[in-house]
Design a protein around this motif. Structure first.
Motif, PDB file in Angstrom:
ATOM      1  N   GLU A 127       0.854  -1.172   0.000  1.00  0.00           N
ATOM      2  CA  GLU A 127       0.000   0.000   0.000  1.00  0.00           C
ATOM      3  C   GLU A 127       0.897   1.232   0.000  1.00  0.00           C
ATOM      4  O   GLU A 127       1.974   1.225   0.559  1.00  0.00           O
ATOM      5  CB  GLU A 127      -0.892   0.076   1.251  1.00  0.00           C
ATOM      6  CG  GLU A 127      -1.853  -1.063   1.397  1.00  0.00           C
ATOM      7  CD  GLU A 127      -1.231  -2.265   2.084  1.00  0.00           C
ATOM      8  OE1 GLU A 127      -0.239  -2.101   2.817  1.00  0.00           O
ATOM      9  OE2 GLU A 127      -1.720  -3.372   1.860  1.00  0.00           O
TER      10      GLU A 127
ATOM     11  N   PRO B 168      -4.023  -0.571  -9.607  1.00  0.00           N
ATOM     12  CA  PRO B 168      -4.144  -0.183  -8.198  1.00  0.00           C
ATOM     13  C   PRO B 168      -5.598  -0.073  -7.759  1.00  0.00           C
ATOM     14  O   PRO B 168      -6.502   0.058  -8.576  1.00  0.00           O
ATOM     15  CB  PRO B 168      -3.445   1.185  -8.138  1.00  0.00           C
ATOM     16  CG  PRO B 168      -3.549   1.719  -9.521  1.00  0.00           C
ATOM     17  CD  PRO B 168      -3.572   0.532 -10.453  1.00  0.00           C
TER      18      PRO B 168
ATOM     19  N   THR C 147       0.534   5.468   0.674  1.00  0.00           N
ATOM     20  CA  THR C 147      -0.267   6.624   1.021  1.00  0.00           C
ATOM     21  C   THR C 147       0.287   7.801   0.241  1.00  0.00           C
ATOM     22  O   THR C 147       1.444   8.177   0.411  1.00  0.00           O
ATOM     23  CB  THR C 147      -0.222   6.913   2.537  1.00  0.00           C
ATOM     24  OG1 THR C 147      -0.733   5.773   3.218  1.00  0.00           O
ATOM     25  CG2 THR C 147      -1.050   8.135   2.885  1.00  0.00           C
TER      26      THR C 147
ATOM     27  N   LYS D 141      -5.184  13.093   0.432  1.00  0.00           N
ATOM     28  CA  LYS D 141      -4.576  11.863   0.921  1.00  0.00           C
ATOM     29  C   LYS D 141      -5.323  10.698   0.288  1.00  0.00           C
ATOM     30  O   LYS D 141      -6.547  10.628   0.357  1.00  0.00           O
ATOM     31  CB  LYS D 141      -4.659  11.779   2.437  1.00  0.00           C
ATOM     32  CG  LYS D 141      -4.105  10.500   3.007  1.00  0.00           C
ATOM     33  CD  LYS D 141      -4.222  10.498   4.520  1.00  0.00           C
ATOM     34  CE  LYS D 141      -3.829   9.162   5.082  1.00  0.00           C
ATOM     35  NZ  LYS D 141      -3.992   9.112   6.529  1.00  0.00           N
ATOM     36  N   ILE D 142      -4.582   9.795  -0.338  1.00  0.00           N
ATOM     37  CA  ILE D 142      -5.153   8.611  -0.968  1.00  0.00           C
ATOM     38  C   ILE D 142      -4.329   7.402  -0.543  1.00  0.00           C
ATOM     39  O   ILE D 142      -3.103   7.454  -0.569  1.00  0.00           O
ATOM     40  CB  ILE D 142      -5.116   8.723  -2.513  1.00  0.00           C
ATOM     41  CG1 ILE D 142      -5.911   9.927  -2.998  1.00  0.00           C
ATOM     42  CG2 ILE D 142      -5.636   7.452  -3.158  1.00  0.00           C
ATOM     43  CD1 ILE D 142      -5.717  10.220  -4.474  1.00  0.00           C
ATOM     44  N   ASN D 143      -5.006   6.327  -0.160  1.00  0.00           N
ATOM     45  CA  ASN D 143      -4.341   5.052   0.110  1.00  0.00           C
ATOM     46  C   ASN D 143      -4.582   4.133  -1.069  1.00  0.00           C
ATOM     47  O   ASN D 143      -5.724   3.837  -1.401  1.00  0.00           O
ATOM     48  CB  ASN D 143      -4.902   4.387   1.377  1.00  0.00           C
ATOM     49  CG  ASN D 143      -4.290   4.951   2.628  1.00  0.00           C
ATOM     50  OD1 ASN D 143      -3.149   5.370   2.626  1.00  0.00           O
ATOM     51  ND2 ASN D 143      -5.042   4.943   3.699  1.00  0.00           N
ATOM     52  N   ASP D 144      -3.512   3.682  -1.709  1.00  0.00           N
ATOM     53  CA  ASP D 144      -3.621   2.782  -2.849  1.00  0.00           C
ATOM     54  C   ASP D 144      -2.975   1.450  -2.525  1.00  0.00           C
ATOM     55  O   ASP D 144      -1.885   1.405  -1.950  1.00  0.00           O
ATOM     56  CB  ASP D 144      -2.910   3.357  -4.075  1.00  0.00           C
ATOM     57  CG  ASP D 144      -3.813   4.206  -4.930  1.00  0.00           C
ATOM     58  OD1 ASP D 144      -5.041   4.117  -4.784  1.00  0.00           O
ATOM     59  OD2 ASP D 144      -3.279   4.967  -5.754  1.00  0.00           O
ATOM     60  N   TRP D 145      -3.644   0.365  -2.912  1.00  0.00           N
ATOM     61  CA  TRP D 145      -3.082  -0.982  -2.848  1.00  0.00           C
ATOM     62  C   TRP D 145      -2.762  -1.398  -4.279  1.00  0.00           C
ATOM     63  O   TRP D 145      -3.539  -1.155  -5.194  1.00  0.00           O
ATOM     64  CB  TRP D 145      -4.093  -1.966  -2.253  1.00  0.00           C
ATOM     65  CG  TRP D 145      -3.599  -3.378  -2.228  1.00  0.00           C
ATOM     66  CD1 TRP D 145      -2.981  -3.998  -1.190  1.00  0.00           C
ATOM     67  CD2 TRP D 145      -3.659  -4.343  -3.286  1.00  0.00           C
ATOM     68  NE1 TRP D 145      -2.654  -5.283  -1.535  1.00  0.00           N
ATOM     69  CE2 TRP D 145      -3.063  -5.516  -2.824  1.00  0.00           C
ATOM     70  CE3 TRP D 145      -4.148  -4.317  -4.587  1.00  0.00           C
ATOM     71  CZ2 TRP D 145      -2.946  -6.661  -3.595  1.00  0.00           C
ATOM     72  CZ3 TRP D 145      -4.032  -5.454  -5.374  1.00  0.00           C
ATOM     73  CH2 TRP D 145      -3.447  -6.619  -4.873  1.00  0.00           C
ATOM     74  N   THR D 146      -1.624  -2.040  -4.462  1.00  0.00           N
ATOM     75  CA  THR D 146      -1.242  -2.567  -5.765  1.00  0.00           C
ATOM     76  C   THR D 146      -0.559  -3.909  -5.552  1.00  0.00           C
ATOM     77  O   THR D 146       0.092  -4.130  -4.536  1.00  0.00           O
ATOM     78  CB  THR D 146      -0.273  -1.626  -6.500  1.00  0.00           C
ATOM     79  OG1 THR D 146      -0.846  -0.319  -6.538  1.00  0.00           O
ATOM     80  CG2 THR D 146      -0.005  -2.084  -7.915  1.00  0.00           C
TER      81      THR D 146
ATOM     82  N   LYS E 118      -0.054  11.619  -0.381  1.00  0.00           N
ATOM     83  CA  LYS E 118      -0.696  12.776   0.234  1.00  0.00           C
ATOM     84  C   LYS E 118       0.079  14.032  -0.080  1.00  0.00           C
ATOM     85  O   LYS E 118       1.265  14.002  -0.395  1.00  0.00           O
ATOM     86  CB  LYS E 118      -0.838  12.594   1.738  1.00  0.00           C
ATOM     87  CG  LYS E 118       0.451  12.600   2.521  1.00  0.00           C
ATOM     88  CD  LYS E 118       0.154  12.432   4.002  1.00  0.00           C
ATOM     89  CE  LYS E 118       1.412  12.608   4.825  1.00  0.00           C
ATOM     90  NZ  LYS E 118       1.125  12.579   6.250  1.00  0.00           N
TER      91      LYS E 118
ATOM     92  N   GLU F 230      -7.971   1.888  -4.732  1.00  0.00           N
ATOM     93  CA  GLU F 230      -7.996   2.920  -3.691  1.00  0.00           C
ATOM     94  C   GLU F 230      -8.689   2.378  -2.444  1.00  0.00           C
ATOM     95  O   GLU F 230      -9.852   1.988  -2.487  1.00  0.00           O
ATOM     96  CB  GLU F 230      -8.718   4.170  -4.185  1.00  0.00           C
ATOM     97  CG  GLU F 230      -8.634   5.317  -3.194  1.00  0.00           C
ATOM     98  CD  GLU F 230      -9.277   6.593  -3.706  1.00  0.00           C
ATOM     99  OE1 GLU F 230      -9.659   7.410  -2.864  1.00  0.00           O
ATOM    100  OE2 GLU F 230      -9.394   6.761  -4.936  1.00  0.00           O
TER     101      GLU F 230
END
Length: 159
Positions: free
Chosen positions: A20, A70, A22, A55-60, A24, A72
């Protein structure tokens, strides 16, 4: 890991490497991971201050050379939100992966506290019995690891 590689030289292709990030902007940018490797001076200009905040949390993930996501993640990553992602969103993200690989892949987690919350580990133990890598998992993720996975060395730079 080395024992698994000796058993099966293609073992790394069966791991869903995940991470993940973040992203921001709170007035200052973290330029630590922003590099440009060029043979000639690209005269690169970087903005280092902004009044706009986000602020964005991305999982890839990367599985057998395929980029998954990815995706979000909502808000701050918690054990509960990560569990919901694993149960509800990850299966949808893996729809393009061949079925035989979907049934046998290993899931890699780093040392993020949300990854080893008790309900998350219970789910991982039932969904991926002896097939997940992480803090307190069947294959331990090294403490204070520099996160040596393909996302850190390929994907982040490519984005």
């Amino acid at each position: 890991m080395l024992a698994k590689m000796e058993e099966d030289p293609q073992f790394f292709n069966q791991i869903l490497w995940s991470d993940e990030s973040t992203l921001k902007r709170d007035g200052y940018l973290n330029l630590h991971n922003l590099h440009s490797w060029e043979l000639e001076n690209p005269h690169l200009m970087r903005e280092d201050r902004s009044q706009y905040q986000f602020k964005i949390n991305d999982w890839t993930g990367i599985l057998n050379g395929m980029i998954i996501g990815p995706f979000e993640l909502p808000g701050n990553l918690t054990g509960q939100s990560y569990l919901e992602f694993l149960q509800n969103d990850l299966p949808n993200l893996l729809q393009e992966v061949p079925e035989e690989l979907r049934e046998s892949y290993w899931l890699q987690n780093d040392g993020c506290p949300a990854h080893y919350a008790v309900p998350v580990r219970a789910y991982l133990n039932s969904r991926y019995p002896n097939r997940w890598i992480g803090h307190l998992g069947p294959i331990l993720w090294p403490p204070r690891s520099p996160d040596l996975n393909p996302l850190d060395f390929f994907f982040t730079g490519a984005v």
